[in-house]
Design an enzyme around this catalytic site. Structure first.
Site, PDB file in Angstrom:
ATOM      1  N   ASP A  25       0.770  -1.281   0.024  1.00 40.93           N
ATOM      2  CA  ASP A  25      -0.002   0.007  -0.050  1.00 40.93           C
ATOM      3  C   ASP A  25       0.890   1.071  -0.079  1.00 40.93           C
ATOM      4  O   ASP A  25       1.322   1.805   1.079  1.00 40.93           O
ATOM      5  CB  ASP A  25      -0.821   0.027   1.124  1.00 40.93           C
ATOM      6  CG  ASP A  25      -1.718   1.354   1.281  1.00 40.93           C
ATOM      7  OD1 ASP A  25      -1.725   1.980   0.302  1.00 40.93           O
ATOM      8  OD2 ASP A  25      -2.435   1.502   2.650  1.00 40.93           O
ATOM      9  N   LYS A  88       2.713  11.364  -3.097  1.00 42.09           N
ATOM     10  CA  LYS A  88       1.796  10.746  -3.949  1.00 42.09           C
ATOM     11  C   LYS A  88       0.729  11.778  -4.656  1.00 42.09           C
ATOM     12  O   LYS A  88       0.417  11.539  -5.555  1.00 42.09           O
ATOM     13  CB  LYS A  88       0.971   9.816  -3.121  1.00 42.09           C
ATOM     14  CG  LYS A  88      -0.216   8.898  -3.863  1.00 42.09           C
ATOM     15  CD  LYS A  88      -0.668   7.810  -3.031  1.00 42.09           C
ATOM     16  CE  LYS A  88      -1.685   6.813  -3.326  1.00 42.09           C
ATOM     17  NZ  LYS A  88      -2.319   5.951  -2.450  1.00 42.09           N
ATOM     18  N   GLU A 185      -7.172   0.528  -4.588  1.00 43.51           N
ATOM     19  CA  GLU A 185      -7.420   0.279  -3.181  1.00 43.51           C
ATOM     20  C   GLU A 185      -8.695  -0.235  -2.429  1.00 43.51           C
ATOM     21  O   GLU A 185      -8.546  -1.064  -1.510  1.00 43.51           O
ATOM     22  CB  GLU A 185      -6.965   1.698  -2.610  1.00 43.51           C
ATOM     23  CG  GLU A 185      -5.390   2.031  -2.637  1.00 43.51           C
ATOM     24  CD  GLU A 185      -5.234   3.701  -2.516  1.00 43.51           C
ATOM     25  OE1 GLU A 185      -5.960   4.206  -1.990  1.00 43.51           O
ATOM     26  OE2 GLU A 185      -3.949   3.935  -2.873  1.00 43.51           O
ATOM     27  N   ASP A 207     -13.125   4.772   1.137  1.00 43.89           N
ATOM     28  CA  ASP A 207     -11.718   4.923   1.272  1.00 43.89           C
ATOM     29  C   ASP A 207     -11.007   6.225   1.286  1.00 43.89           C
ATOM     30  O   ASP A 207     -11.070   6.979   0.445  1.00 43.89           O
ATOM     31  CB  ASP A 207     -11.047   4.196   0.363  1.00 43.89           C
ATOM     32  CG  ASP A 207      -9.390   4.279   0.590  1.00 43.89           C
ATOM     33  OD1 ASP A 207      -8.842   4.604   1.421  1.00 43.89           O
ATOM     34  OD2 ASP A 207      -8.883   3.567  -0.523  1.00 43.89           O
TER      35      ASP A 207
END
Length: 620
Positions: A25, A88, A185, A207
């Site tokens: 992850d 990210k 994800e 999420d």
């Protein structure tokens, strides 16, 4: 008779052999690596017993030596220009795509492709920064598992576009990892919950990570994980909650301009305050600035909720849209899986619970659940056997298509199509003798190209010259399990072919995916009208060209008065096309069509006569 084990070449494992594969992850705030041991998915710890690695990289010198993780995070305020947090959010993006630049302590380099951060080791791209994080996770896994890795499944937000996914694969390759698959994800979380809990039914995966928000609606049934719909915001996450506290601190302290050191310090204090409010009704926020000013503030949970209420609401809008796309109501959902450290906020859990009318599922650690699911998928792709077979069906987040004449979008792969997928459609030439075709690949939900995202251009050359409409160009879109697109165009008669793998230089701007979906609904009637006008203009243009060609070749078939009438009708249509009014174009188009019908019949008769002249019936 011997009993043989049959499997795909290169994927089978010898008896008692276990291939080493991991799930990673790669998060905005934190990253983890996990694997399957004794049939169970487990997160791998570092030498100090910590599974979570803060996604922070500090460049120490010109040679490129780095610190990664907790050590780098602890010194971020001391060296803000060389310590990159939340890289990210920059993956696959240009400088113009980044929001809130004033809140970031970095010196950016605006390059033609992805933005870069200027550090003591030189400019560094988000791909290079992410690779440093992945190197640490790879080393941890190999040390823990005692050997080299066969590969890794790396998770990405469901709403990452093609450029962001490709950037993630590039970072993994730079870190020496073989990417078995990129996995969304929310889907990874569903795998962890579905296999660990034996869940069946329709579930929502909410999420909310450090930098992105995704909502996916999935059906879990007898080992099949089918994504029904997905939505989200690629520029919304826990970092935005931190910034609301940061701005409140500036306002309370009466500060308007601060240096990068103090900016980094206050953002760190804001994050700490947010985390403490998870378990306490209020918290003290203190900081000593380089100016000597001491900040000492009290932030209550109630005031924090007030500051961030609009951010909570921004997560529920995509949630409603995902349900609508799946054709479901909140009451149709059997369970709501909470993923991402930001879902620990009590206000988030309360809002989600109220929306779905049930208590969300939190029995798996929201920080670890994505990595755990990715590890299960990696174990399968590496060729290790599981007790039960299962199938994963993910989806395309936005429609993919081609530009056609008139600036229209012809959708080839619709949004929420199951991955992997291949779709094909035939197109043809517009003009006589056309020997090449330019193809423009776009992504989005609107009817016109100008309202969608351009992905790539390529040309198909070598088409044999024919009359307009005779060529047959078959265009095939293939989207692989990672969500990456390739397009092939082939002229079916000659076999001439062109191919492109779509790798745009950087991704969609912040919130552009959400904006595309919102605008596709808000402008639906307007888009239909615009499409009808564009299609009519294309047809009218064809009729104008055909009439000019016919007059040039066979004007002798018309009496001068008839020729004058056709010319008048032709001029009328050309003038209407200039005015761009649909009703006027339609009227002039129909008039020219009627006015040339007899001319077309005479041309056909003359053509038949030319063919028959000098031949006997038996010749045919």
């Amino acid at each position: 008779m011997a009993l043989l084990q049959i499997s795909e070449p290169g994927l089978s494992t010898a008896p008692h052999e276990h291939r080493l594969a991991v799930g990673i992850d790669l998060g905005t705030t934190n990253s983890l690596v996990a694997t399957v041991r004794n049939g169970l998915s487990v997160a791998l710890n570092d030498a100090h017993g910590h599974a979570i690695l803060p996604s922070v990289v500090r460049y120490l010198d010109a040679e490129g030596h780095t610190e990664v993780g907790q050590t780098a995070l602890g010194t971020a305020s001391e060296d803000p220009h060389n310590t990159v947090i939340s890289a990210k959010r920059f993956m696959g993006r240009g400088l113009k795509d980044l929001p809130d630049l004033a809140l970031l302590p970095y010196h950016f380099v605006d390059t033609p492709g992805m933005v870069q951060v200027r550090t003591v080791a030189g400019p560094k791209s988000p791909v290079e920064i992410s690779a440093e994080i992945l190197k640490v996770l790879r080393a941890r896994a190999e040390a823990s598992m005692g050997g080299d890795l066969v590969g890794a499944v790396i998770t990405v937000p469901a709403y990452f576009d093609d450029a962001q996914r490709q950037a993630t694969k590039d970072a993994a390759r730079l870190a020496g990892l073989n990417v078995l698959r990129l996995l969304n994800e929310p889907t990874a979380a569903a795998i962890a919950y579905g296999l660990d809990n034996g869940s069946e039914g329709v579930y929502a995966v909410y999420d909310l990570g450090g930098g992105t928000f995704d909502i996916s609606i999935l059906r879990l049934s007898r080992g099949v994980f089918e994504v029904l719909a997905t939505n989200g915001d690629s520029a919304l996450g826990g970092d935005d909650f931190d910034r609301r506290i940061y701005c409140w601190m500036l306002e309370q302290a009466g500060l308007s301009v601060i240096n990068d050191h103090d900016k980094s310090l206050l953002i760190a204090r804001a994050r700490e305050a947010k985390e403490r409010l998870t378990d306490h009704p209020e918290t003290q926020v203190t900081a000593l600035l380089t100016t000597g000013q001491f900040i000492d503030l009290t932030l209550t949970e109630a005031h924090f909720n007030q500051l961030t209420e609009s951010l909570v609401g921004k997560t529920l809008t995509p949630t409603r849209k995902a349900l609508r796309d799946a054709g479901l109501k909140p009451t149709d959902i059997q369970g709501v899986v909470m993923v991402g450290g930001s879902t620990r906020m009590p206000r988030i859990q309360a809002a989600v619970g109220a929306f779905f009318g049930q208590t969300p599922l939190t029995n798996l650690d929201p920080d670890k659940v994505v990595a755990l699911g990715a590890a299960i998928q990696a174990n399968v792709l590496a060729g290790n056997r599981l007790g039960d077979d299962w199938l994963l069906l993910d989806v395309v987040p936005l429609s993919l298509g081609l530009e056609t004449m008139g600036g229209l979008v012809e959708k080839i792969v619709p949004r929420n199509a199951t991955l992997p997928t291949a779709r094909a459609q035939e197109f043809t030439t517009y003009k006589d003798g056309q020997t090449a075709m330019s193809l423009h690949v776009v992504q989005g939900e609107r009817e016109l190209v100008v309202d969608c995202r351009s992905l790539a251009h390529f040309d198909l050359r070598g088409i044999p010259p024919m009359v307009a409409g005779a060529a047959r160009i078959r265009v095939t879109f293939q989207v692989d399990a990672d969500g990456l697109l390739s397009v092939t165009a082939r002229e079916t008669r000659t076999g001439v072919e062109a191919h492109i793998e779509v790798k745009p230089s950087y991704g969609l701007v912040d919130g552009e995916i959400t904006r595309m979906l919102q605008e596709s609904n808000a402008h639906a009637k307007e888009d239909i009208t615009a499409r009808q006008l564009a299609e009519l203009k294309v047809d009218a243009g064809r009729l104008v060209d055909a009439t000019h060609t016919a007059l040039a070749e066979d004007a002798a078939l018309l009496h001068p008065s008839e020729q004058a009438l056709v010319m008048g009708l032709l001029s009328g249509l050309e003038a209407a096309l200039q005015d761009n009014e649909r009703a006027a174009i339609k009227y002039a188009y129909d008039a020219l069509n009627r006015g040339t019908a007899d001319f077309a019949a005479r041309r056909m008769d003359a053509g038949v006569k030319r063919v028959l002249t000098g031949h006997k019936l038996e010749d045919f």
